[in-house]
Write an enzyme that holds these catalytic residues in place. Structure first.
Site, short mmCIF file in Angstrom:
data_model
loop_
_atom_site.label_atom_id
_atom_site.label_comp_id
_atom_site.label_asym_id
_atom_site.label_seq_id
_atom_site.Cartn_x
_atom_site.Cartn_y
_atom_site.Cartn_z
N ASP A 141 0.84 -1.20 0.00
CA ASP A 141 0.00 0.00 0.00
C ASP A 141 0.88 1.25 0.00
OD1 ASP A 141 -2.75 1.27 0.44
OD2 ASP A 141 -1.59 2.13 2.08
N TYR A 174 3.13 10.02 0.68
CA TYR A 174 4.11 9.44 1.60
C TYR A 174 5.54 9.78 1.18
CZ TYR A 174 0.09 6.46 2.89
OH TYR A 174 -1.15 6.00 3.27
N LYS A 179 -2.48 6.39 -4.09
CA LYS A 179 -3.58 7.30 -3.77
C LYS A 179 -3.37 8.67 -4.39
CE LYS A 179 -3.78 4.90 0.65
NZ LYS A 179 -2.37 4.48 0.77
N HIS A 217 -7.44 9.97 -1.78
CA HIS A 217 -6.84 9.85 -0.45
C HIS A 217 -7.71 10.46 0.66
CE1 HIS A 217 -2.58 9.46 1.47
NE2 HIS A 217 -3.50 9.16 2.33
#
Length: 311
Positions: free
Chosen positions: A44, A49, A78, A111
């Site tokens: 994931d 990130y 996302k 997201h």
């Protein structure tokens, strides 16, 4: 025991995935490499990130070594809040695919149900734009049509927001990825997802014990500790197994090879019904409340508005 969940697209999603949120550069690639070597087939990721390039290098190495083929893996990313404009969605997935060195994603999620101006910070109210989820979703559907995202879905959507989307979607969301663990069981959303065929995927399934600012550690919850002791399992394994028995996939994040392996050992045993019933005694607290986007200048004035009362 089921190790995969079938999505409404017919795709099979591995029940346990490696989360990469808050995994630092320099270690996230090693964690992905170790996880796939240990048997993980679900990773994931997210643009926000800031580590997809390193994940991509690890995947490339695994493919080149012949450890796995691309079709063996289930990879999620996302769409961040600054790319909600329909014309920006293809660019966003393109950036993720380039960094991950992939031709397609198995799952692509919105997201947050929140929007900012392209290229700006989420922390400055001057950057906020009211979201237009149906318009953004239309662009997501085109990615699905083109095969760039084999399944599409959302993250951090309440039952109401998910219901609103389902009422206008041509391609229904396959997944809603949300915080879910024994300390925040998402009973209402769980029932809604079950009734609409949307798979609930659990992030922070251990209560995010590494995030001190969240002030929550499910692994110290007395019920979890007691069940772990009775079954001869770790508290983390029990917390993960609870979610899987509820029908949810789990995305534990770890960079420790030992814990990565332990977190995968949740498929060939189960929590008996009498012990499962004890989980209803656990006090419920949402840890990731979304305070950073709920404020007087936001489309969501309060945390209650953001989650439509599911708080």
């Amino acid at each position: 025991m089921a190790t995969r969940f079938v999505l409404n697209t017919g795709a099979k999603m591995p029940a346990v995935g490696l989360g990469t949120w808050q995994s630092d550069p320099g270690v996230v690639g090693e964690a992905v490499y170790a996880a796939v070597k240990a048997g993980y087939r679900h990773i994931d990721c997210a643009r926000a990130y800031n580590n997809e390039k390193e994940v991509g290098l690890a995947l490339k190495k695994l493919f080149e070594e012949g450890t796995v083929k691309r079709e063996d893996l289930f990879i999620t990313s996302k769409l961040w809040c600054g790319h909600h404009a329909p014309e920006d969605v293809p660019e966003a997935i393109g950036d993720s695919l380039n960094d991950l060195q992939l031709e397609y994603l198995d799952l692509y999620l919105i997201h947050w149900p929140f929007r900012v101006k392209k290229g700006t910070s989420i922390n400055n109210p001057e950057n906020y734009i009211p979201p237009d989820i149906p318009a953004t979703w239309g662009a997501m559907e085109k990615l699905h049509d083109a095969g760039k995202a084999r399944a599409i879905g959302v993250s951090n959507f309440s039952s109401k927001k998910l219901g609103d989307l389902l009422s206008v979607a041509r391609v229904p969301p396959a997944v809603n990825q949300v915080e879910c663990h024994p300390g925040w069981q998402q009973s209402k959303l769980h029932a809604f997802c079950q009734s609409t065929g949307v798979h609930l995927s659990a992030y922070s399934p251990l209560g995010s014990p590494g995030s001190t600012w969240m002030n929550g550690n499910v692994l110290k919850e007395p019920v979890v500790l007691s069940v772990a002791e009775k079954l001869g399992k770790t508290p983390a394994q029990v917390a993960l197994r609870w979610n899987i028995q509820m029908g949810h996939s789990v995305l534990p994040k770890s960079v420790s090879e030992e814990r990565i392996k332990q977190n995968l050992d949740v498929n060939d045993w189960s929590i008996p019904d009498d012990l499962l019933a004890k989980f209803s005694e656990i006090k419920q607290v949402r840890l990731l409340r979304g305070n950073f986007i709920a404020n007087p200048d936001s489309v969501y004035k309060t945390v209650e508005e953001l989650w439509d009362g599911e708080i």
